[in-house]
Design an enzyme around this catalytic site. Structure first.
Site, PDB file in Angstrom:
ATOM      1  CG  ASP A  67      -0.323  -0.534   2.478  1.00  0.00           C
ATOM      2  OD1 ASP A  67       0.914  -0.569   2.558  1.00  0.00           O
ATOM      3  OD2 ASP A  67      -1.058  -0.904   3.402  1.00  0.00           O
ATOM      4  CG  ASN A 136      -9.253  -2.000  12.197  1.00  0.00           C
ATOM      5  OD1 ASN A 136      -8.266  -2.572  11.740  1.00  0.00           O
ATOM      6  ND2 ASN A 136      -9.761  -0.911  11.640  1.00  0.00           N
ATOM      7  CD  GLU A 143      -9.015   0.637   7.965  1.00  0.00           C
ATOM      8  OE1 GLU A 143      -9.199  -0.104   8.953  1.00  0.00           O
ATOM      9  OE2 GLU A 143      -8.084   1.455   7.909  1.00  0.00           O
TER      10      GLU A 143
HETATM   11  C1  F6R Z   1       1.476  -1.732   6.228  1.00  0.00           C
HETATM   12  C2  F6R Z   1       0.087  -2.160   6.291  1.00  0.00           C
HETATM   13  C3  F6R Z   1      -0.699  -2.219   7.573  1.00  0.00           C
HETATM   14  C4  F6R Z   1       0.132  -2.612   8.790  1.00  0.00           C
HETATM   15  C5  F6R Z   1      -0.734  -2.609  10.042  1.00  0.00           C
HETATM   16  C6  F6R Z   1       0.100  -2.877  11.280  1.00  0.00           C
HETATM   17  O1  F6R Z   1       1.957  -1.737   4.895  1.00  0.00           O
HETATM   18  O2  F6R Z   1      -0.456  -2.430   5.280  1.00  0.00           O
HETATM   19  O3  F6R Z   1      -1.764  -3.114   7.414  1.00  0.00           O
HETATM   20  O4  F6R Z   1       0.700  -3.873   8.588  1.00  0.00           O
HETATM   21  O5  F6R Z   1      -1.367  -1.376  10.179  1.00  0.00           O
HETATM   22  O6  F6R Z   1       0.994  -1.828  11.480  1.00  0.00           O
HETATM   23  P1  F6R Z   1       2.131  -1.905  12.571  1.00  0.00           P
HETATM   24  O7  F6R Z   1       3.071  -2.978  12.156  1.00  0.00           O
HETATM   25  O8  F6R Z   1       2.800  -0.566  12.537  1.00  0.00           O
HETATM   26  O9  F6R Z   1       1.463  -2.209  13.863  1.00  0.00           O
END
Ligand code: F6R
Length: 241
Positions: A67, A136, A143
């Site tokens: 992303d 979440n 999401e």
């Molecule tokens: C990152 C992504 C997100 C993260 C998720 C966890 O490219 O797509 O889905 O993997 O938000 O983030 P952290 O590792 O910072 O807790």
């Protein structure tokens, strides 16, 4: 689902890096799916250390990230392209042209999403995809409520995700409101998926993943349908303390 419980973040990163290093050693043309955020940092550090020590080559490896924020250029320190440059790409002999992140500054975001999805298909799907998870249950920026059939698309970020990701920005207002993300169906195209869950903040997500049915209200549950899905979590995430 293959479940690996480990003691710590360090051990989780060790195990994940072993899987990715092994993949690259066995297949010098490997296609790696990568993520940003805090979770994969230890994995990337170990892959870089292995490259420096053992010379595992990324010359013919392709990487495809999940992303990118809409509106942030690759020079913006909070863009995911910048993150990957600093924490991974620039430390290996990976070719820039083989390191893919969606272009959040594309004039036509619909065309950019289609281009990105075609790229994944042209590569024949990714060999192994690294994932973190949101509190979440989001994976990528998918999401709760995202269709399991979704391909690469533009999303409106939830207030919660903007809040949590605010730590990577100078201030909360700077966090973009939109992002491009691989969809759930794009992620499931990968031949193998490795999800890392660490720390007490992710405890509820871990237990929901393990105990709840597969539902679009909890995006990561889609992974349970994948034939080669490995979950690695640490004790803190399990205990939630
Ligand atoms: C990152 C992504 C997100 C993260 C998720 C966890 O490219 O797509 O889905 O993997 O938000 O983030 P952290 O590792 O910072 O807790």
């Amino acid at each position: 689902m293959n479940i690996i419980e480990v003691e710590s973040y360090e051990e989780m990163s060790e195990k994940a890096s072993e899987l990715f290093i092994q993949k690259v050693r066995n297949n010098p043309n490997a296609k790696l799916g990568l993520a940003t955020g805090s979770t994969p940092l230890g994995t990337y550090k170990r892959m870089i250390a292995d490259y420096k020590k053992n010379g595992t080559s990324y010359k013919n490896v392709t990487t495809v990230n999940l992303d990118e924020y809409v509106g942030l250029s690759k020079k913006h320190p909070s863009s995911y392209r910048y993150y990957m440059n600093e924490r991974f790409y620039h430390h290996l002999n990976l070719k820039q042209e083989n390191a893919h992140v969606p272009d959040g500054t594309a004039l036509d975001l619909t065309i950019e999403c289609e281009r990105y999805e075609s790229l994944i298909d042209q590569l024949g799907g990714l060999d192994i995809q690294l994932l973190g998870i949101g509190q979440n249950g989001h994976i990528g920026f998918n999401e709760p409520g995202t269709s399991f059939d979704s391909l690469t698309h533009v999303v409106e970020l939830t207030e919660n995700t903007r809040e949590v990701n605010g730590r990577f920005f100078q201030n909360r207002e700077e966090v973009p409101t939109k992002a491009i993300t691989m969809g759930i169906a794009s992620i499931l195209k990968s031949k193998r998926i490795v999800l890392l869950i660490s720390g007490k903040e992710k405890s509820q997500a871990l237990h929901r993943l393990l105990n709840e049915d597969v539902t679009e209200n909890f995006p990561a549950s889609a992974l349970k349908k994948h034939p080669n899905f490995t979950l690695i979590y640490d004790k803190e995430a399990w205990k939630g303390v």
